[in-house]
Design an enzyme around this catalytic site. Structure first.
Site, PDB file in Angstrom:
ATOM      1  N   ASP A  61       3.755  -0.350   0.237  1.00  0.00           N
ATOM      2  CA  ASP A  61       3.206   0.202   1.142  1.00  0.00           C
ATOM      3  C   ASP A  61       3.297  -0.313   2.514  1.00  0.00           C
ATOM      4  OD1 ASP A  61       1.654   2.679   2.154  1.00  0.00           O
ATOM      5  OD2 ASP A  61      -0.014   1.287   1.979  1.00  0.00           O
ATOM      6  N   THR A  94       4.337   5.381   6.016  1.00  0.00           N
ATOM      7  CA  THR A  94       3.989   4.209   6.951  1.00  0.00           C
ATOM      8  C   THR A  94       5.286   3.340   7.224  1.00  0.00           C
ATOM      9  OG1 THR A  94       3.280   3.092   4.916  1.00  0.00           O
ATOM     10  CG2 THR A  94       1.441   4.025   6.362  1.00  0.00           C
ATOM     11  N   THR A  95       6.220   3.112   6.087  1.00  0.00           N
ATOM     12  CA  THR A  95       7.228   2.391   6.385  1.00  0.00           C
ATOM     13  C   THR A  95       8.179   2.834   7.315  1.00  0.00           C
ATOM     14  OG1 THR A  95       6.943   1.378   4.129  1.00  0.00           O
ATOM     15  CG2 THR A  95       9.002   1.161   4.847  1.00  0.00           C
ATOM     16  N   ASP A 391      -2.350   7.473  -1.473  1.00  0.00           N
ATOM     17  CA  ASP A 391      -1.465   7.926  -0.558  1.00  0.00           C
ATOM     18  C   ASP A 391      -1.070   9.458  -1.095  1.00  0.00           C
ATOM     19  OD1 ASP A 391      -1.207   5.789   0.658  1.00  0.00           O
ATOM     20  OD2 ASP A 391       1.075   5.411   0.553  1.00  0.00           O
TER      21      ASP A 391
END
Length: 544
Positions: A61, A94-95, A391
């Site tokens: 993550d 997020t990445t 998530d």
């Protein structure tokens, strides 16, 4: 006559400015993007991060990795912040947001080196950012909320898409159903803290279960606990923040007595106070007594004799969830305890989960709440499972609040890339080049998905460009067949708010980093920057 140099800043202050400074900041941000690059997508690799204390974290993550890394470069911290904000706002992507920002900066770098003014680049990027958000809103697919069956399928697909890039991808069907069930139980506001996640080591991932109600681990208990009943129907529940045991005398307390009777009366008074509290609780009709503070052996035995259940040292978070779910209120005294202060539930029972015992409240009338009990082998694996479920829960909440979805797997990025390239042909001036560059930067997502899966990225991207030029809006990378496919038909769906948020945050941070052209670092105070007065006397390791 020569003018003397003007000294404005303290000696030793490090200043660097101009184009080299912007390029240096861009390079730092690219290093951050490279750190999380390989974690993107279903075939992304995991990172093992070991902290100073030896605690190991295994995760893919983006936000978790960047939070755990101790990044000191001031410009690079901006990317950590956007990953955190993406995690807090939508929970996933997020990445992607870090990769997009890194790629936008990489595309802007040659123009900065050729002395294009940063403000021209910023203006073009901001303009393109607004256009991309509009485009996503135009092409996103609205979902019918009035059909619960269709809504459920949509939510499960969104959860499965989020989970497919995590460690638990093999069990994504099992967990996506569980996550959707959990979110469906909540009320309209969908409060995140009403979903508790507990971890019990041992067993397989598929042994994880969803409890429709509150569940928490059995607390420390005294003798007499085993005599208590472990199951009640429609119990009244007393929630306390008081100790139910004999207090130890304070060390500095002094009581002077003249004879044994006086001493005995002091001891009796202590017992009377405790028994008065216990009698009050018994007469209130409560069957289950939970307290944040300890419940001693005398009280445990007293409750066991009267067919009541008690648990002391309950964590505050669990006590609050029980209060919100079962009603009642947390009492700091038992004086005047009324029926209105007690909570209720349809069923209370203590169950064995693996090697642990859990107290479970089901059928809570007040709030809608649930608890997910995770099973699994290694502790790090269960922690990563918890992060993955967090998530997925965030994504399902977002999909319920914002009723539009787009296809994932690089499809929306390729469509936006095609849109920007076509649009740039109609714009004169330097903006044309910059918007084309931004269009190229968006291809980083499908390219990285291919690289991480070991595919030929050039070949697949060429196919995607051709399909999108022919009007195949939702064509993206198909990881399973090493080819391209219509990801909307393949149910790779993401809430459009994830993409809107990622693109907005990436553009904002890119503009922020490009607008900084000077960094001024203050020199450390004399003596290594310690607190005032430090450095006197013999410290550890200094010679006598």
């Amino acid at each position: 006559m020569m003018q003397p140099p003007i000294i404005l800043l303290k000696e030793g202050t490090d200043t660097s400015q101009g184009t080299p400074q912007i390029v240096s900041n861009v390079n730092a941000c690219q290093a951050i993007a490279d750190a999380v690059r390989t974690t993107l997508g279903p075939r992304g690799m995991d990172k093992l991060i070991v902290e100073a204390g030896g605690k190991a974290t295994i995760s893919n993550d983006g936000a978790t990795i960047l939070k755990t890394l101790d990044i000191v470069h001031p410009a690079a911290k901006t990317l950590v912040d956007i990953a955190k904000s993406q995690d807090a706002e939508v929970g996933d992507g997020t990445t992607s947001v870090v990769l997009l920002a890194g790629e936008f900066l990489k595309e802007a770098k040659p123009y900065i080196e050729e002395h294009v003014h940063p403000q021209i680049i910023i203006r073009a990027f901001r303009k393109a950012g607004c256009l991309m958000v509009q485009k996503i809103k135009e092409i996103s697919v609205k979902i019918k909320k009035d059909d619960p069956k269709e809504l459920r399928v949509l939510l499960e697909n969104c959860a499965a898409t989020s989970l497919s890039s995590k460690l638990v991808a093999a069990q994504k069907d099992f967990f996506s159903k569980m996550v959707v069930d959990a979110v469906m139980i909540l009320d309209e506001l969908l409060p995140l803290n009403m979903i508790g996640i507990k971890k019990v080591q041992g067993g397989a991932l598929e042994d994880s279960m969803l409890v429709d109600g509150v569940a928490f681990k059995k607390t420390f208990s005294y003798a007499g606990f085993e005599m208590q009943s472990k199951k009640y129907s429609n119990p009244k529940i007393a929630l306390l923040n008081i100790e139910l045991e004999l207090k130890a005398e304070k060390e500095n307390a002094e009581v002077r007595v003249n004879n044994v009777q006086e001493y005995q009366s002091i001891v009796d008074a202590e017992w009377t106070i405790l028994y008065d509290k216990l009698d009050t609780l018994y007469k209130s009709g409560a069957k289950v007594v939970l307290s944040k503070l300890p419940i001693g052996d005398v009280a445990t035995q007293y409750f066991a004799d009267r067919d009541m259940f008690c648990a002391g040292r309950v964590p505050e978070e669990d006590l609050r969830r029980t209060m919100k779910a079962c009603g009642g209120s947390i009492q700091t005294t038992v004086q005047g305890l009324s029926a209105g202060a007690l909570g209720t539930a349809d069923l209370f029972e203590e169950v064995q989960v693996g090697g642990e015992r859990y107290n479970v409240f089901k059928g809570c009338p007040q709030a809608k709440t649930c608890t997910i009990i995770l099973r699994g082998g290694a502790e790090q694996f269960m922690e990563e499972t918890e992060r993955s479920l967090h998530d997925a829960i965030m994504i399902v909440r977002r999909a319920m609040k914002n009723d539009s979805v787009v296809a994932g797997g690089g499809a929306i990025e390729m469509e936006l890339s095609r849109y920007l390239r076509d649009l740039s042909q109609t714009i004169a001036g330097k903006e044309q080049l910059l918007i084309t560059a931004l269009g190229k930067a968006l291809e980083v997502i499908p390219r990285q998905l291919c690289d991480n899966a070991g595919f030929d990225a050039t070949n697949i991207l060429n196919k995607l460009r051709q399909k999108h030029a022919e009007g195949g809006t939702w064509f993206g990378v198909n990881i399973m067949t090493e080819d391209i496919c219509d990801n909307f038909q393949a149910f790779v769906w993401e809430p459009s708010v994830v993409k809107i948020n990622a693109i907005t945050a990436a553009i904002e941070s890119t503009c922020l980093i490009l607008s900084v052209d000077e960094t001024i670092r203050n020199p450390k105070a004399e003596g290594g920057g310690g607190p005032p007065g430090a450095g006197r006397g013999r410290g550890r390791g200094r010679p006598m």
